[in-house]
Design a protein around this motif. Structure first.
Motif, PDB file in Angstrom:
ATOM      1  N   HIS A   1      28.681 -22.699   5.850  1.00  0.00           N
ATOM      2  CA  HIS A   1      29.439 -21.936   4.842  1.00  0.00           C
ATOM      3  C   HIS A   1      28.893 -20.525   4.810  1.00  0.00           C
ATOM      4  O   HIS A   1      28.120 -20.151   3.940  1.00  0.00           O
ATOM      5  CB  HIS A   1      29.314 -22.602   3.470  1.00  0.00           C
ATOM      6  N   ARG A   2      29.331 -19.749   5.779  1.00  0.00           N
ATOM      7  CA  ARG A   2      28.736 -18.416   5.943  1.00  0.00           C
ATOM      8  C   ARG A   2      29.030 -17.528   4.747  1.00  0.00           C
ATOM      9  O   ARG A   2      28.168 -16.775   4.302  1.00  0.00           O
ATOM     10  CB  ARG A   2      29.283 -17.768   7.209  1.00  0.00           C
ATOM     11  N   PHE A   3      30.269 -17.616   4.239  1.00  0.00           N
ATOM     12  CA  PHE A   3      30.627 -16.735   3.134  1.00  0.00           C
ATOM     13  C   PHE A   3      29.763 -17.025   1.912  1.00  0.00           C
ATOM     14  O   PHE A   3      29.220 -16.110   1.281  1.00  0.00           O
ATOM     15  CB  PHE A   3      32.115 -16.918   2.805  1.00  0.00           C
ATOM     16  N   ALA A   4      29.596 -18.322   1.625  1.00  0.00           N
ATOM     17  CA  ALA A   4      28.752 -18.693   0.489  1.00  0.00           C
ATOM     18  C   ALA A   4      27.330 -18.191   0.701  1.00  0.00           C
ATOM     19  O   ALA A   4      26.692 -17.640  -0.220  1.00  0.00           O
ATOM     20  CB  ALA A   4      28.756 -20.206   0.329  1.00  0.00           C
ATOM     21  N   ALA A   5      26.837 -18.340   1.922  1.00  0.00           N
ATOM     22  CA  ALA A   5      25.474 -17.883   2.202  1.00  0.00           C
ATOM     23  C   ALA A   5      25.349 -16.390   1.971  1.00  0.00           C
ATOM     24  O   ALA A   5      24.346 -15.894   1.440  1.00  0.00           O
ATOM     25  CB  ALA A   5      25.110 -18.235   3.641  1.00  0.00           C
ATOM     26  N   LEU A   6      26.402 -15.682   2.357  1.00  0.00           N
ATOM     27  CA  LEU A   6      26.368 -14.229   2.200  1.00  0.00           C
ATOM     28  C   LEU A   6      26.296 -13.843   0.724  1.00  0.00           C
ATOM     29  O   LEU A   6      25.535 -12.953   0.328  1.00  0.00           O
ATOM     30  CB  LEU A   6      27.634 -13.650   2.843  1.00  0.00           C
ATOM     31  N   ILE A   7      27.090 -14.538  -0.122  1.00  0.00           N
ATOM     32  CA  ILE A   7      27.061 -14.249  -1.540  1.00  0.00           C
ATOM     33  C   ILE A   7      25.693 -14.587  -2.124  1.00  0.00           C
ATOM     34  O   ILE A   7      25.122 -13.815  -2.911  1.00  0.00           O
ATOM     35  CB  ILE A   7      28.165 -15.066  -2.269  1.00  0.00           C
ATOM     36  N   LEU A   8      25.152 -15.713  -1.702  1.00  0.00           N
ATOM     37  CA  LEU A   8      23.824 -16.101  -2.197  1.00  0.00           C
ATOM     38  C   LEU A   8      22.756 -15.109  -1.747  1.00  0.00           C
ATOM     39  O   LEU A   8      21.827 -14.778  -2.501  1.00  0.00           O
ATOM     40  CB  LEU A   8      23.481 -17.513  -1.706  1.00  0.00           C
ATOM     41  N   LEU A   9      22.923 -14.611  -0.533  1.00  0.00           N
ATOM     42  CA  LEU A   9      21.992 -13.591  -0.041  1.00  0.00           C
ATOM     43  C   LEU A   9      22.037 -12.368  -0.949  1.00  0.00           C
ATOM     44  O   LEU A   9      20.994 -11.809  -1.319  1.00  0.00           O
ATOM     45  CB  LEU A   9      22.380 -13.207   1.385  1.00  0.00           C
ATOM     46  N   GLY A  10      23.256 -11.968  -1.304  1.00  0.00           N
ATOM     47  CA  GLY A  10      23.395 -10.849  -2.226  1.00  0.00           C
ATOM     48  C   GLY A  10      22.700 -11.124  -3.553  1.00  0.00           C
ATOM     49  O   GLY A  10      22.073 -10.232  -4.124  1.00  0.00           O
ATOM     50  N   GLY A  11      22.798 -12.387  -4.024  1.00  0.00           N
ATOM     51  CA  GLY A  11      22.120 -12.756  -5.270  1.00  0.00           C
ATOM     52  C   GLY A  11      20.619 -12.552  -5.154  1.00  0.00           C
ATOM     53  O   GLY A  11      19.986 -11.950  -6.047  1.00  0.00           O
ATOM     54  N   ALA A  12      20.050 -13.010  -4.054  1.00  0.00           N
ATOM     55  CA  ALA A  12      18.608 -12.827  -3.862  1.00  0.00           C
ATOM     56  C   ALA A  12      18.264 -11.347  -3.839  1.00  0.00           C
ATOM     57  O   ALA A  12      17.244 -10.910  -4.390  1.00  0.00           O
ATOM     58  CB  ALA A  12      18.177 -13.513  -2.566  1.00  0.00           C
ATOM     59  N   GLY A  13      19.147 -10.553  -3.212  1.00  0.00           N
ATOM     60  CA  GLY A  13      18.923  -9.109  -3.164  1.00  0.00           C
ATOM     61  C   GLY A  13      18.926  -8.504  -4.562  1.00  0.00           C
ATOM     62  O   GLY A  13      18.088  -7.657  -4.872  1.00  0.00           O
ATOM     63  N   LEU A  14      19.857  -8.951  -5.392  1.00  0.00           N
ATOM     64  CA  LEU A  14      19.926  -8.400  -6.743  1.00  0.00           C
ATOM     65  C   LEU A  14      18.680  -8.738  -7.550  1.00  0.00           C
ATOM     66  O   LEU A  14      18.184  -7.907  -8.326  1.00  0.00           O
ATOM     67  CB  LEU A  14      21.184  -8.913  -7.460  1.00  0.00           C
ATOM     68  N   VAL A  15      18.173  -9.945  -7.363  1.00  0.00           N
ATOM     69  CA  VAL A  15      16.937 -10.310  -8.061  1.00  0.00           C
ATOM     70  C   VAL A  15      15.798  -9.398  -7.613  1.00  0.00           C
ATOM     71  O   VAL A  15      14.958  -8.962  -8.421  1.00  0.00           O
ATOM     72  CB  VAL A  15      16.609 -11.797  -7.817  1.00  0.00           C
ATOM     73  N   THR A  16      15.786  -9.064  -6.324  1.00  0.00           N
ATOM     74  CA  THR A  16      14.783  -8.121  -5.821  1.00  0.00           C
ATOM     75  C   THR A  16      14.933  -6.770  -6.532  1.00  0.00           C
ATOM     76  O   THR A  16      13.942  -6.151  -6.939  1.00  0.00           O
ATOM     77  CB  THR A  16      14.968  -7.958  -4.310  1.00  0.00           C
ATOM     78  N   VAL A  17      16.179  -6.322  -6.679  1.00  0.00           N
ATOM     79  CA  VAL A  17      16.424  -5.046  -7.356  1.00  0.00           C
ATOM     80  C   VAL A  17      15.868  -5.095  -8.783  1.00  0.00           C
ATOM     81  O   VAL A  17      15.171  -4.175  -9.236  1.00  0.00           O
ATOM     82  CB  VAL A  17      17.936  -4.745  -7.375  1.00  0.00           C
ATOM     83  N   VAL A  18      16.155  -6.193  -9.478  1.00  0.00           N
ATOM     84  CA  VAL A  18      15.677  -6.319 -10.859  1.00  0.00           C
ATOM     85  C   VAL A  18      14.152  -6.273 -10.897  1.00  0.00           C
ATOM     86  O   VAL A  18      13.549  -5.635 -11.770  1.00  0.00           O
ATOM     87  CB  VAL A  18      16.214  -7.626 -11.487  1.00  0.00           C
ATOM     88  N   THR A  19      13.540  -6.920  -9.918  1.00  0.00           N
ATOM     89  CA  THR A  19      12.069  -6.918  -9.876  1.00  0.00           C
ATOM     90  C   THR A  19      11.537  -5.497  -9.720  1.00  0.00           C
ATOM     91  O   THR A  19      10.563  -5.103 -10.361  1.00  0.00           O
ATOM     92  CB  THR A  19      11.579  -7.797  -8.718  1.00  0.00           C
ATOM     93  N   PHE A  20      12.197  -4.715  -8.871  1.00  0.00           N
ATOM     94  CA  PHE A  20      11.767  -3.326  -8.697  1.00  0.00           C
ATOM     95  C   PHE A  20      11.888  -2.557 -10.006  1.00  0.00           C
ATOM     96  O   PHE A  20      11.001  -1.779 -10.367  1.00  0.00           O
ATOM     97  CB  PHE A  20      12.613  -2.637  -7.616  1.00  0.00           C
TER      98      PHE A  20
ATOM     99  N   VAL B   1      16.752 -18.094 -10.649  1.00  0.00           N
ATOM    100  CA  VAL B   1      18.028 -17.776  -9.984  1.00  0.00           C
ATOM    101  C   VAL B   1      17.774 -17.261  -8.565  1.00  0.00           C
ATOM    102  O   VAL B   1      18.420 -17.688  -7.599  1.00  0.00           O
ATOM    103  CB  VAL B   1      18.806 -16.734 -10.812  1.00  0.00           C
ATOM    104  N   GLY B   2      16.809 -16.345  -8.463  1.00  0.00           N
ATOM    105  CA  GLY B   2      16.524 -15.763  -7.142  1.00  0.00           C
ATOM    106  C   GLY B   2      16.133 -16.823  -6.142  1.00  0.00           C
ATOM    107  O   GLY B   2      16.626 -16.847  -5.010  1.00  0.00           O
ATOM    108  N   ALA B   3      15.243 -17.718  -6.565  1.00  0.00           N
ATOM    109  CA  ALA B   3      14.781 -18.764  -5.649  1.00  0.00           C
ATOM    110  C   ALA B   3      15.931 -19.672  -5.262  1.00  0.00           C
ATOM    111  O   ALA B   3      16.093 -20.044  -4.093  1.00  0.00           O
ATOM    112  CB  ALA B   3      13.663 -19.567  -6.303  1.00  0.00           C
TER     113      ALA B   3
END
Lengths: 969, 113
Positions: free
Chosen positions: A633-652, A618-620
């Motif tokens: 599609h800036r808004f979509a990119a922003l949401i996807l960026l948040g997704g990558a961030g959440l995966v980082t949080v889970v990794t921590f 999912v993160g990738a």
């Protein structure tokens, strides 16, 4: 002991005087002059007090440690040579102060002038007294700076600015060369201490680095003493007020170069290189200066070239380097200071009283100012080398040295002829100076009616001319002991026998003098009528102007070449720059790791978790999707960026880093909101940008993709290799073992942040505060694009709907729509506050801490802004983010400084637990107070940024409604 | 585990690098965010991966350093998170100001000819 203190006082006094002078009122001209004169006089008194020791051949030393480990110390050292130079600096300085008091007009700022003059005198003293060759350079460069300010004193005239800049560039560059030379000399001698350098003469002369060191050293000395080919700054520096010229270009600044030559002649001298370079440059400068001086029409210009010529003479004597020559050099330094200072002052009087310095306009002034004319005539005669005056004596010594046998080279053989030739011109220009200015018919059409100056303006000239006479008639009884002490301090045991008598019988020097005087008179008689109508400079070569070449070179070097180089190599486009940066990083990493051991790691798969793998799928996908969509599609990119961030949080969380997870999660929220707020101000993008389809753009994207894949692959490889290596970290063990025992907290990460590495954290919150303020400042002047200025599409729909329905006002739809979330968000406020407090207090022992708590509280505020109208919120909740920031920084630094009160270093912490009713044991380490500072700063900075961006909509909607109302009217 | 995380880091860094070299300023912001995730995870992973070994010490008894994960990379990354937030905010504002002044969101302030 007393003598040492006197030495330090002598150095410090002018600087103290300078500071006092600078703070005085512009009108207090007399008071400033008294202060400056008094400072100089006290300095002279100190010199008098030191004379018994100096005359006995002792060296007074004062040692103050500065950087002892580097061998750089404030060592003061006074011997005979330093004494005589300090005498000139302070003695002529006193004369110049008196003269300048009457020279400066009421429009000139007397405090600034005298403050600079005193600071310059102090720097001169420092240079002269330095017993450490690096400290010497420091003072040397200080004289460059203060002379720059003095030459440019009348900074409203372009001449003064250009002259000052030229002097600074040339002497400053020379100073850098000198620094390099001194470093080499210090390296060869094994010490920067002047006494040890002087003692290491043989080692230095035999060293392979001798020649480079010599050349660098000479570049410094020659630029300062205006030797050919660096002489041209001196005439341009004549744009300075005349007292400055009289001081800098007779006794002080230009004498520094020859001072160094004399001082270091026992160390660097005595070699063929020294003889040829120093002697050669000296003889060339002597001749060129004398010839050009004859053809100058500007009174001060003539004196400037004459100064160059006399400095050449002194340099030539240093080049010859025999003990007798050194004695002659020191003697001529003193004599030149006296007669040239008086001549500059006389020229200043003429300029002051007639309004011009052009010798073609001046004439017959002797009938208006007989006293000044007499004084100038005597001083000029001394300059020409007429018997019974001081200039004659040292010039005779020079002739004797030029005539003596040295090395037998063609240059050595021609020396007597060059000396006579230069002297001929010296006589001729002295004659021209006196004859054109003071004799002949009465002047016509002068800007002012000439008359004698006020008495006190003439007094310094009278005293100096008197000195010329006294020294010229009874040298041995007046300056004899001083000269003896100075020469002895340089030459030591090699002290020659010399006689200061006037009459040595008829010998070669006397005959040379007679020839020079006769030929000089002849040259002037022949050329006099033609010079006045000729150009400013000698025939033919006046077109070769050093100053113009310098300007040309400077413009090329600092403006044209850099610009064309930048145009050729550089680009102002960001993309190629970043691409280059990435490529350089990639290259460096590859280069340093290529062929390193263990680059082919074993594949470890046994502990892999399927869930973790799925999370990263999912993160990738989020990361790649964000990269894919960020353009259209800036808004979509922003949401996807948040997704990558959440995966980082889970990794921590997965890998035992709860603190990181908490902070990352909170920061993630704030970042997303921030970017959402920013989206509104970006241009709409629906259709494809036309240039994207071009072949060039497509190739560029492919190339970038390859580069990006290389970067990603490389870092993946490196991290895999490191992760599969066995850990071997001792520093971490130390932190783990000492966190509770010394930091009083069980959350090691937090203890590291607020205790062990507290200073780093302090720097970091300072950065955060600066960024917050910068954002705030930038947005105050922010002007969004016009197309973003209008109402958004959604707002227009809502308004249209509200307008169409009965009983509805504009804004009702959005209010209905947000009713439930709004209430929830408002009720969340206290809950998040409690959460922030919880995070803060448990931070020292459990995951949390000031950062996380600060961001959490900022989110609480932020939610209120989202839930309701900005104006509604700000009526009820006043947040002053700047005060939060200030309070936080003060608390943090105050906690750090608190440890000073208990005698511990900055930011030493103290820890204890306090029992609070109902809550229980609360860690009360002083680090907690520091963390409070962190917390407050983070809240302030984050809220400041968010509110500043959120306010843009408000500001522009206000502006829009104001504009609409206007239209309706 | 190591393989998965290192591949994840690689993808984050590759996406970020690609975006940083793009012409539109919003792409660069998103790129910087992705890059900072990747770099933070990279620094964090230098302390090796340990599960259920958070560096929270017991209040009594002997402390065995081998029972806990490495706290230093965590402390470094914690500050890096906050600083990267600050730079993102600053860059966003510069982007908005630049867009306001130049009328375009191209990183050079003008569309390429």
């Amino acid at each position: 002991m007393v003598q040492q203190s006197l030495l330090l006082l002598l150095l410090v006094l002018p600087f103290v005087g300078s500071i006092f002078a600078a703070t005085m009122q512009a009108k207090a001209k007399n008071a400033v002059a008294w202060l400056s004169g008094g400072t100089m006089a006290v300095g002279l008194g100190i010199l008098a007090a030191l004379w018994p020791m100096i005359s006995a051949g002792q060296v007074v030393r004062d040692y103050n440690a500065w950087l002892p480990r580097q061998g750089i110390n404030l060592t003061l050292r006074m011997d005979g040579l330093a004494w005589i130079f300090a005498l000139m600096v302070l003695g002529i300085g006193l004369m110049v102060v008196i003269y300048a008091r009457y020279y400066l007009s009421s429009r000139d700022s007397a405090p600034r002038f005298f403050a600079l003059l005193l600071a310059f005198a102090g720097s001169m003293n420092g240079m002269i007294l330095s017993g450490n060759i690096i400290v010497l350079i420091v003072f040397w460069e200080m004289t460059s700076l203060f002379s720059f300010l003095l030459i440019g004193f009348w900074h409203h005239t372009p001449n003064a600015r250009d002259g000052a800049r030229m002097a600074l560039v040339i002497t400053g560059t020379g100073g850098l060369c000198l620094l390099a030379g001194m470093l080499l000399i210090g390296y060869m001698a094994g010490s920067y201490d002047l006494d040890r350098v002087l003692a290491a003469a043989d080692v230095i002369r035999a060293h392979p680095l001798y020649l480079p060191a010599l050349i660098l050293f000479l570049l410094g000395a020659f630029t300062k003493s205006a030797q050919f080919p660096f002489h041209f700054w001196l005439p341009n520096a004549m744009a300075a007020p005349t007292p400055v010229s009289a001081y800098l270009h007779s006794a002080t600044m230009v004498k520094m170069g020859v001072f160094l030559l004399v001082r270091f002649s026992p160390v660097l001298g005595g070699t063929p290189e020294w003889f040829n370079i120093v002697g050669g440059v000296g003889m060339i400068t002597l001749t060129i200066g004398a010839v050009i001086a004859l053809f100058r029409h500007d009174l001060k210009g003539l004196l400037a070239y004459s100064t160059i010529s006399h400095l050449g003479l002194i340099t030539a004597l240093c080049g010859i380097g025999s003990p007798e020559a050194i004695v002659a050099a020191i003697f001529h330094i003193m004599n030149h200071a006296v007669f040239k200072a008086s001549l500059f002052m006389a020229a200043g009087i003429v300029d002051h009283e007639t309004g011009t310095r052009d010798m073609r306009r001046l004439s017959g002034l002797a009938r208006y100012m007989p006293m000044t004319a007499t004084l100038a005539t005597v001083a000029a005669a001394a300059m020409a080398g007429v018997p019974l005056l001081n200039g004659f004596l040292s010039k005779e010594m020079f002739f004797a040295e030029a005539y003596a046998w040295h090395s037998g080279s063609p240059f050595d053989d021609s020396m007597p002829y060059i000396a006579v030739l230069a002297s001929t011109f010296s006589v001729a220009y002295s004659l021209r100076l006196i004859h054109t200015v003071f004799f002949g018919p009465a002047p016509v059409d002068l800007p002012k009616v000439p008359h004698e100056p006020v008495h006190w303006m003439r007094r310094p000239v009278e005293l100096l001319v008197l000195l010329c006479l006294v020294v010229g008639i009874v040298p041995a009884q007046t300056v004899g002991p001083w000269l003896d002490a100075a020469a002895r301090s340089v030459l030591g045991d090699a002290m020659p026998y010399y006689s200061l008598a006037l009459w040595h019988g008829i010998n070669a020097p006397l005959i040379m003098s007679c020839i020079a005087v006769a030929a000089g008179v002849l040259v002037y008689c022949v050329t006099a009528s033609r010079i006045a109508s000729g150009p400013e400079g000698p025939p033919l070569i006046h077109r070769i102007r050093g100053a113009r070449m310098f300007d040309w070179g400077l413009v090329k070097l600092t403006w044209k070449w850099p610009r064309s180089t930048a145009r050729f190599f550089g680009t102002d486009r960001l993309q190629p720059q970043l691409r280059l940066l990435v490529l350089i990083g990639l290259f460096c990493a590859t280069y340093s790791l290529w062929g390193a051991a263990r680059l082919t790691p074993a594949l470890v798969l046994d502990n892999a978790s399927v869930i973790f793998a799925l999370i990263w799928v999912v993160g990738a996908a989020c990361a790649v999707g964000a990269a894919w969509q960020a353009k259209y599609h800036r808004f979509a990119a922003l949401i996807l960026l948040g997704g990558a961030g959440l995966v980082t949080v889970v990794t921590f969380v997965w890998f035992s880093a709860p603190d990181l997870a908490v902070t990352q999660l909170l920061v993630e929220i704030v970042t997303t909101v921030l970017l959402l707020l920013g989206l509104r101000w970006l241009p709409k993008r629906r259709e494809e940008i036309s240039s994207d389809a071009l072949l060039r753009s497509r190739i560029r994207r492919r190339v970038d993709l390859v580069i990006a894949l290389c970067c990603g692959g490389g870092i993946a490889l490196i991290s895999y290799i490191v992760m599969t290596m066995a850990p071997g970290n001792l520093a971490s063990d130390w932190f783990l073992e000492h966190a509770y025992a010394e930091g009083g907290g069980t959350n090691v990460v937090n203890v590291i942040l607020v205790d062990f590495r507290g200073f780093d954290t302090f720097g970091e919150i300072a950065v955060l505060a600066i960024v917050g303020l910068t954002v705030f400042a930038l947005l105050r002047r922010f002007r969004p694009a016009m197309e973003s200025n209008e109402m958004t599409e959604q707002q227009r729909w809502q308004n249209a709907y509200d307008d169409a329905q009965d009983g509805r006002e504009r804004g009702d739809t959005v209010r209905d729509y947000l009713l439930v979330p709004g209430v929830i968000m408002q009720w969340m406020f206290p809950v998040i506050m409690v959460l922030a407090a919880q995070l803060f207090f448990r931070g020292h022992d459990l995951p949390g801490g000031g950062f996380a708590a600060g961001v959490a509280l900022a989110i609480a505020f932020l939610l209120q802004y989202l839930a309701a109208d900005v104006t509604w919120i700000e009526d009820r909740l006043r947040i002053l983010p700047v005060r939060w920031i200030g309070f936080g920084l003060l608390v943090a630094v105050g906690t750090g400084m608190g440890s000073w009160m208990f005698g511990y270093p900055f930011m030493t912490t103290y820890s204890q637990y306090i029992r609070v009713p109902l809550i229980g044991d609360v860690p009360a380490a002083s680090a907690l107070i520091f963390d409070l500072g962190v917390f407050a700063t983070v809240v302030g900075a984050v809220v400041l940024m968010l509110i500043a961006i959120a306010h843009q909509s408000l500001r522009w909607s206000r502006a829009r409604s104001a504009a609409e109302e206007k239209e309706e009217e | 585990m190591e393989l998965i995380l290192s591949m994840g880091i690689g993808i984050l860094v590759a996406s970020g690098t690609w975006l940083v070299m793009r012409p539109r300023s919003f792409q660069v912001i998103v790129g910087l965010c992705l890059l900072s995730y990747g770099v933070n995870l990279f620094i964090f992973s230098m302390g090796r991966l340990r599960t259920a070994a958070a560096p929270i010490l017991p209040k009594s008894g002997e402390i065995d350093p081998t029972a806990f994960t490495d706290p230093i990379p965590q402390a470094l990354v914690l500050t890096a998170i906050v600083i990267s937030f600050a730079t993102t905010a600053l860059f966003l504002v510069v982007l908005l100001a630049s867009r306001g002044f130049t009328g375009t969101d191209h990183v050079d302030g003008k569309e390429r000819q």
